[in-house]
Design an enzyme around this catalytic site. Structure first.
Site, mmCIF file in Angstrom:
data_model
loop_
_atom_site.group_PDB
_atom_site.id
_atom_site.type_symbol
_atom_site.label_atom_id
_atom_site.label_comp_id
_atom_site.label_asym_id
_atom_site.label_seq_id
_atom_site.Cartn_x
_atom_site.Cartn_y
_atom_site.Cartn_z
ATOM 1 N N GLY A 3 24.287 -46.895 8.140
ATOM 2 C CA GLY A 3 24.536 -45.465 7.938
ATOM 3 C C GLY A 3 23.246 -44.725 7.595
ATOM 4 O O GLY A 3 22.143 -45.282 7.693
ATOM 5 N N GLU A 61 -3.969 -34.354 17.880
ATOM 6 C CA GLU A 61 -2.605 -33.954 17.495
ATOM 7 C C GLU A 61 -1.983 -33.068 18.579
ATOM 8 O O GLU A 61 -0.873 -33.310 19.036
ATOM 9 C CB GLU A 61 -2.644 -33.200 16.156
ATOM 10 C CG GLU A 61 -1.292 -32.712 15.684
ATOM 11 C CD GLU A 61 -0.339 -33.851 15.324
ATOM 12 O OE1 GLU A 61 -0.646 -34.617 14.394
ATOM 13 O OE2 GLU A 61 0.697 -33.990 15.988
ATOM 14 N N ASP A 92 1.233 -33.951 21.072
ATOM 15 C CA ASP A 92 2.429 -33.108 21.049
ATOM 16 C C ASP A 92 2.768 -32.593 22.443
ATOM 17 O O ASP A 92 3.918 -32.653 22.871
ATOM 18 C CB ASP A 92 2.208 -31.905 20.104
ATOM 19 C CG ASP A 92 2.200 -32.325 18.642
ATOM 20 O OD1 ASP A 92 2.518 -33.495 18.345
ATOM 21 O OD2 ASP A 92 1.863 -31.483 17.790
ATOM 22 N N SER A 107 4.252 -37.778 13.817
ATOM 23 C CA SER A 107 3.779 -36.808 14.816
ATOM 24 C C SER A 107 4.242 -37.151 16.221
ATOM 25 O O SER A 107 4.324 -36.273 17.077
ATOM 26 C CB SER A 107 2.255 -36.823 14.882
ATOM 27 O OG SER A 107 1.701 -35.966 13.951
#
Ligand code: NAG
Ligand code: NAG
Length: 590
Positions: free
Chosen positions: A567, A259, A263, A502
């Site tokens: 939309g 993770e 990131d 993520s």
């Protein structure tokens, strides 16, 4: 309570079918009480004090974040915010003196909360608990907690909101379990930084304002990326080397976590030369938000790829809530902290979840009573909630264009073909490892800035789940989306392919960091709480994703969920960024 990181992994084995892994949702809370704690051991804890005037603070935030207001961008200082909401100084001082008199030390008065340390025997006397050593099945270390409800000293019952660090057992992330990936409607090529930059028209070679910044916040014991991996990532993807300029909290660089690695690599690559902050948190959202707010110099954009249903923030036995507190009260306290952070001029982003509309409340698609669930912080009105798209299988034209450009491909595309499609669809199982999360908050009413779009969706004639399953008068999420399937990251020098909202949150965060760079270069304030801006931007600022739904999770498909349409919709929000047009809109603002 369990908290999940919003990421699923495909492990690449040479010449073997792709295996994928996704988090398992069992075995998170396997703490065992062992012996009584050593009375002399030191415990760190914090005491949250009740705040005043949060409704006033919220209207100030909405005013300074409204592009049409003459107060747009007029953010407040820490002191000014605390002057409005903190209890009177003599009250917090009384708590400080009381704690010190009963043996606490290193007591810090942050006006609306107090941080302190104390020995076990003093904690036991102050909060009427028995402290024990706890061991977790999947962790080598032990921790000291009461594991049972504490008592607030009676004279402070009206002043203290909650105490953290004493009773609650922290959440331990489960190890991923293997799963097979089915390949069908999605582009099977890997996504690399250039895929994202080309698709959204994000400029490269950006020489950022030297104050622009992007922060990746990590929770649980997810505390590492490996600096060597950043070198390999730069070489293999032919992108500038990412430098992490600030690390806050515990960090261990030897054992990279997927993770954190994702990131840092994708937030850093898309934000280019922005300052990259890596902020690890011992605890959950309250600990993070209260610490962040009180820190003098902070990054201007924060991406959080973590979450768990709003209604489960106080799951029994383990969790953040003690002393009869409800999940709704916990969510509201953290939302108050998010308002404070937004008013300082900081943008908070959160992933919208990986289990579709059923969410982590119904990952097995079998709950007849409550087939839909939300996510926190991803359903908070004070964060920008980011959902996931994926590339559909390439068209003949995509393939022709890719063949022509093959010379421009970075080295990573040689061993593992890179994506070539240019059309996005909703990211959903079984073509992806995850289904993008979305729906309506359980607790927060619909904010004014999205009211028109949410009403338009509800009256558009798209099929909706039965009204008893969701609260249509509440905040809809996500707000926006970005690619979330098949990202190539480098972890322990290996290529790993990952899916998740993520992926989407740090990428959209990086877009905000680049827009902030423009603002700072022109002596304008940072964008701060950006949702009112996003919903007032021209529709050309987004690519609207109009096909697909979020009825599936990571492992099954339910009858219940939301359908994408023209939309805003609670599947992909307003859509994915068109950088040039988003920037053009930002350039018109004060
Ligand atoms: C960066 O921020 C500092 C402190 O606010 C300020 O003094 C400096 O001028 C800023 N630099 C740029 C390039 O905007
Ligand atoms: C819907 O949410 C609002 C808060 O925004 C709450 O007052 C109301 O009770 C909720 N309705 C249902 C049916 O849960």
């Amino acid at each position: 309570m369990r908290i999940v990181f919003l990421l699923a992994v495909i492990a690449i084995c040479l010449a073997a079918p792709a295996l994928s892994t996704s988090p398992s949702y069992r075995d998170h809370s396997l703490w065992t009480k062992t012996t009584r704690a050593n009375p002399h051991e030191v415990i760190n804890f914090r005491v949250a004090l009740k705040q005043n005037n949060i409704d006033v603070l919220e209207s100030v935030l909405l005013d300074v974040s409204n592009p049409k207001s003459h107060n747009y961008g007029k953010h407040w200082s820490i002191e000014r915010i605390l002057d409005l909401i903190a209890p009177e100084a003599h009250l917090s001082t009384e708590v400080v003196l009381f704690l010190e008199m009963h043996g606490a030390f290193n007591v810090e008065n942050h006006r609306d909360y107090i941080k302190a340390s104390a020995r076990v025997e003093d904690i036991e006397a102050i909060f009427k608990v028995n402290m024990f050593n706890y061991k977790h099945v999947s962790r080598p270390d032990r921790i000291v907690r009461s594991g049972a409800v504490y008592t607030i000293p009676s004279q402070f019952r009206d002043l203290i909101h909650m105490v953290t660090g004493i009773s609650e057992l922290p959440h331990v992330k489960a190890q991923p379990a293997p799963r097979k990936l089915k390949v069908g409607a999605a582009d099977s090529g890997i996504v690399i930084p250039q895929t994202i930059q080309n698709l959204y028209g994000i400029p490269t070679g950006y020489n950022n304002n030297k104050n622009t910044s992007l922060c990746l916040a990590e929770f649980q014991d997810d505390q590492s990326f490996n600096k060597k991996d950043l070198n390999v990532f730069a070489t293999k993807t032919a992108t500038p080397l990412i430098t992490v300029t600030n690390i806050v909290g515990p960090y261990s660089g030897s054992d990279p976590d997927l993770e954190s690695t994702l990131d840092v690599q994708y937030g850093g690559a898309i934000a280019e030369t922005a300052n990259v902050w890596f902020w690890t948190v011992e605890g959950w959202m309250y600990e993070f938000a209260s610490d962040f707010f009180g820190t003098k110099v902070v990054p201007y954009v924060v991406s959080m790829s973590w979450g768990w249903p709003e209604t489960l923030q106080c799951q029994s036995g383990v969790g953040n809530c003690q002393n009869g507190e409800t999940a709704e009260q916990y969510v509201q306290r953290v939302n108050a902290e998010f308002i404070k952070i937004g008013l300082r001029g900081v943008t908070l982003l959160a992933a919208s979840g990986d289990q579709g509309a059923p969410g982590d409340g119904d990952p097995e698609c079998g709950n007849k009573k409550k087939p839909l669930s939300t996510i926190f912080p991803g359903a908070s009105p004070y964060v920008t909630s980011v959902g996931a798209t994926m590339l559909q299988a390439p068209s003949a034209a995509d393939k022709r264009a890719a063949k022509k450009n093959v010379g421009a491909n970075p080295p990573i595309c040689t061993g593992t073909p890179c994506a070539t499609s240019t059309t996005e669809i909703v990211c959903t199982y079984p073509d992806a490892l995850i289904t993008t999360g979305g729906g309506f908050s359980d607790y927060s009413p619909v904010p004014e800035w999205q009211q028109a779009q949410v009403s338009a969706y509800l009256s558009s004639g798209v099929p909706l789940p039965a009204s008893q399953y969701f609260n249509s008068t509440n905040r809809g999420f996500p707000d926006v989306s970005a690619l979330g399937h098949n990202y190539a990251i480098i972890a322990s020098s290996q290529i790993e392919q990952v899916d998740g909202t993520s992926c989407s949150s740090p990428v959209f965060g990086a877009v905000v960091a680049l827009l902030n760079s423009y603002r700072l270069n022109n002596n304008k304030p940072t964008l701060g709480f950006i949702n009112p801006l996003l919903y007032s931007a021209p529709s050309s600022a987004f690519t609207d994703i109009t096909a697909g739904d979020n009825k599936c999770t990571e492992s099954c498909c339910s009858k219940f969920g939301f359908t994408a349409t023209k939309g805003w919709d609670p599947v992909t929000g307003l859509g994915t960024p068109v950088f040039k047009n988003l920037l053009a809109y930002v350039q018109t603002l004060n």
